[in-house]
Design a protein around this motif. Structure first.
Motif, PDB file in Angstrom:
ATOM      1  N   THR A 293       1.057  -1.240   0.009  1.00  0.00           N
ATOM      2  CA  THR A 293      -0.082   0.067   0.004  1.00  0.00           C
ATOM      3  C   THR A 293       0.927   1.233  -0.042  1.00  0.00           C
ATOM      4  O   THR A 293       2.118   1.105   0.003  1.00  0.00           O
ATOM      5  CB  THR A 293      -0.796   0.213   1.201  1.00  0.00           C
TER       6      THR A 293
ATOM      7  N   THR B 148      -0.672   5.304   3.987  1.00  0.00           N
ATOM      8  CA  THR B 148      -1.762   4.650   4.226  1.00  0.00           C
ATOM      9  C   THR B 148      -1.684   4.267   5.676  1.00  0.00           C
ATOM     10  O   THR B 148      -0.555   3.561   6.013  1.00  0.00           O
ATOM     11  CB  THR B 148      -2.087   3.456   3.365  1.00  0.00           C
TER      12      THR B 148
ATOM     13  N   SER C  24      -4.948  -1.077  -1.904  1.00  0.00           N
ATOM     14  CA  SER C  24      -3.902  -1.894  -1.571  1.00  0.00           C
ATOM     15  C   SER C  24      -3.982  -3.078  -2.351  1.00  0.00           C
ATOM     16  O   SER C  24      -5.041  -3.600  -2.834  1.00  0.00           O
ATOM     17  CB  SER C  24      -4.036  -2.451  -0.107  1.00  0.00           C
TER      18      SER C  24
END
Length: 788
Positions: A709, A713, A784
């Protein structure tokens, strides 16, 4: 001290064993501290037949003394020894006070077979310059030589020394009161002494006027006697005064003391001709002066009470008379005062003047007005009989005494309940008769009138039960455990949560510290993460203690500096304390500071350093312990004086309750981690009771997964999505690895997923269906990708 020979005037105790009687009295609640038999063996009356100077001394005398059975030689050094006098002789074998054993021997070459005594050598007078200068005691007696000298001295007596409880009134400070106690114990009647006398036609009110200007004197009586003859007291009065520890002076003064020890009522005798024709009882003026009978100048306060001749003080009421109206050998006319003064005021006066007299002790206990009258009549009786006094008729009276009878009503069951015993109505009647309490009993309801002499008994059933109980015998009461509901002692409210938090943080390895609530202006400027203005003291003791803190963190930084200066490298601190803002709003806070190593294991050569996640883990542990599991989260935030990339706010139910992070390098270059939570907010949040569930009997299935990701994040976003997608089969999810810079601007976060069902064994197929769903929804909803 109580003379049992004296008590025999009022109650028959001739056949009683006086030591056993002392035990009975003690069991009834009056502690007889000591029983003293005053009799001195081998003490006889002697008559000096011859007295000549000692050839080898300039002050000794050789005396031939008739001791009844023979004439013996005694060497004596007293200046007043002479031929023809009767004396007290201690024969060989006599033991005088202080374990002074008399034996025969030689004094400067001359034989001496005993000792001619003074009263202070027998313990009957205080030894001082005056008594020592008087020399030996010369007896005025018709008793023959050889007679037991204890008869002449009154030392054939037994003395009780009492340890009187401070809450008991003065009935144990006088002989009639003590006789009533013995009468109650032995169930025998008490006979009061004679108080009658003949009065002349002249009236005291024609000679004296009384005015009372203070409410502290509710009762004042005065009688006048004329033509008294000052002389020696009769032997029985002298002996009894000596037994009670008082020194005889003359018949008039001795009668005053005798009546006080008899009725408990202090009297004061004024020389009427020195006093004048007026008595004014008033409060003293501030710094007013009086010279008392002991020759000392006393400076009075406005709270004291004085007797005056209308102008100047002649007596400190209830404490001591003045020198200006004392009775001397030339006194002919006497005014007798018998009064009641405020007990509290007398105690304060005696204490402030450091003048505790026999009178002030009794006034300070409170007096019975019936005995105030009886005492003045008794004094008149004795003055008429032993001082040839003429008693004037009438009496000067000031009477503001509350004469309301003390009456109490009760039933026998109430007494039994209080004492824990079973008495019948007949038993209660028997005890009331012994106490000489008048009563009626109608339809099982007792109505008791408490005698006025019992000042320490109030009109309630509790006091009556106590009197009955002590006569029944405390040793006869059966010990029983109380039957009452009990409950476990526990902490409650904010004290409870503070104790729980403190205990938990100590368990987690932190050390508690205590710092001042007051801080300096420089400290107050740091860690201002809340919009709170502090209180500045208007008159501080010093500048560094001039502001009331709104946060504890600056104080913990001071403690850190203190420890660092002493080469302490691993510092793990916490403090729980109150803070205040400018509106005086009080808030309790929990502050934590960590620096260095959290865990050190030298054997395994492993350490855990303090960092953001260690501190975060401690806070999570604490919140879980307090019952906030699954209700809190941490959000990244910039906090004043904390590192902008290593700081966060703590939320519970979406409400901010605290902060944590690393101290900003601009404030302190050292790697220090701090946190602060509002204990007040934690306390105000409802926590459901903890629920416990049985450990699953069925195996769990563990799956690991990693997602790539963006660096921006937060792990918690993916974690929450995993929980939502997995549903009820997911037991737990934890991060176990983070790999940064896997790609440009990307990171990999690995999670451990535990699947479990408490009621059955899960199949691989159903777990894989859920697991695949988790991967699919995380990829679609969090931007993701599954790491290959």
């Amino acid at each position: 001290m109580i003379s049992l020979n004296w008590v025999k005037d009022y109650i028959d105790i001739e056949k009683e064993d006086l030591k056993e009687l002392a035990v009975k009295i003690t069991k009834a609640g009056i502690n007889v501290e000591k029983v003293t038999n005053c009799h001195i063996d081998n003490l006889v009356i002697g008559e000096v037949l011859e007295c000549k100077d000692h050839p080898n001394s300039d002050h000794l005398h050789i005396c031939q003394v008739d001791i009844g059975t023979k004439t013996t030689q005694i060497v004596c050094g007293a200046p007043n020894v002479q031929k023809g006098i009767k004396v007290i002789v201690a024969l060989p074998g006599c033991i005088l006070p202080g374990d002074n054993i008399i034996s025969a021997g030689q004094i400067r070459g001359e034989e001496s077979n005993g000792m001619i005594c003074a009263l202070f050598e027998l313990g009957l007078e205080e030894k001082n310059e005056e008594t020592y200068a008087k020399g030996i005691t010369i007896l005025n007696t018709d008793l023959k030589p050889g007679t037991d000298a204890n008869i002449a001295l009154g030392t054939d007596d037994t003395i009780y020394e009492l340890d009187v409880h401070k809450h008991r009134n003065n009935d144990c400070y006088y002989h009639i009161g003590f006789a009533y106690e013995i009468g109650a114990i032995l169930n025998k009647p008490v006979t009061l002494p004679e108080t009658t006398y003949q009065e002349a036609k002249e009236n005291v009110n024609d000679y004296m006027k009384l005015k009372v200007e203070t409410p502290k004197c509710p009762y004042y009586l005065a009688k006048m006697v004329k033509n008294v003859k000052i002389g020696e007291s009769p032997e029985f009065i002298k002996k009894r005064l000596i037994s009670a520890g008082m020194r005889p002076i003359n018949n008039v003064v001795d009668i005053s003391n005798y009546v006080m020890l008899e009725f408990g009522q202090p009297l004061h005798f004024f020389d009427k001709n020195k006093l004048g024709n007026q008595i004014l009882v008033r409060d003293a003026k501030e710094n007013e002066e009086i010279i008392t009978l002991d020759g000392q100048k006393r400076i009075l306060k406005s709270s004291d009470i004085v007797i005056t001749d209308g102008t100047k003080p002649v007596c400190i009421a209830g404490v001591m008379g003045g020198e200006n109206t004392d009775v001397d050998n030339n006194t002919k006319d006497i005014l007798i005062e018998s009064a009641i003064f405020d007990a509290v005021s007398i105690r304060y006066t005696a204490s402030s003047l450091d003048l505790r007299s026999e009178a002030s002790i009794r006034y300070g206990k409170g007096l019975n007005y019936e005995y105030t009258l009886a005492a003045i009549n008794r004094a008149c009786h004795l003055l008429e009989k032993y001082a040839d006094a003429t008693i004037l008729s009438g009496m000067i009276v000031h009477d503001r005494v509350d004469k309301t009878e003390k009456i109490v009503e009760f039933q026998t069951e109430e007494i039994n309940k209080l004492l824990g015993i079973t008495l019948t109505n007949q038993d209660v009647e028997t005890e009331l008769k012994r106490l000489d309490f008048t009563y009626t009993n109608q339809n099982n309801l007792f109505k008791v009138t408490i005698p006025r002499r019992k000042l320490d008994i109030d009109p309630n059933v509790n006091d009556i039960a106590e009197e009955i109980g002590r006569l029944y015998g405390y040793h006869n009461l059966v010990s029983t455990l109380p039957k009452v509901t009990t409950r476990k002692g526990i902490y409650v409210g904010d004290v409870k949560i503070r104790k729980e938090i403190s205990k938990r943080l100590r368990t987690l390895g932190l050390n508690e510290t205590k710092t001042y609530t007051l801080t300096s202006p420089e400290m107050a400027k740091t860690f201002k993460y809340e919009d709170k203005q502090p209180i500045t003291l208007p008159n501080p003791m010093s500048l560094d203690k001039s502001i009331i803190r709104t946060t504890i963190l600056p104080s913990l930084m001071n403690v850190y500096e203190y420890n660092k200066a002493r080469n302490i490298k691993d510092i793990l601190l916490y403090e729980i304390s109150k803070t205040y803002d400018i509106n005086y709003t009080e808030e309790s806070k929990i502050a934590i500071l960590m620096k260095g190593n959290y865990v050190i294991n030298d054997w395994q050569k492993t350490t855990i350093k303090c960092d953001f996640y260690v501190l975060k883990g401690i806070i999570e542990n604490l919140l879980n312990y307090l019952g906030f599991k699954n209700r809190y989260n941490f959000i990244k935030a910039e906090v004043a004086d904390l590192h902008p990339g290593i700081s966060a706010k703590i939320l519970i139910d979406r409400e901010e309750v605290g902060i944590l992070g690393r101290v900003h390098p601009s404030l302190k270059k050292d790697e220090i981690y701090v946190a602060e939570l509002s204990m007040t907010k934690l306390y105000n949040k409802q926590v459901k009771p903890l629920k416990f569930k049985e450990a699953s009997k069925y195996p769990e299935i563990v799956k690991d997964v990693a997602f790539v990701t963006d660096n921006a994040t937060e792990s918690n976003i993916i974690k929450e999505q995993i929980k939502k997608s997995a549903g009820r089969l997911l037991d737990s999810v934890e991060v176990f690895d983070i790999y940064e810079n896997i790609e440009e601007g990307k990171k990999s976060i690995a999670y451990k997923l535990v699947f479990k069902d408490p009621s059955r064994t899960l199949s691989d197929e159903e777990v894989m269906n859920v697991f695949n769903k988790v991967i699919q929804e995380v990829e679609s909803k969090t931007n993701s990708k599954l790491r290959s």
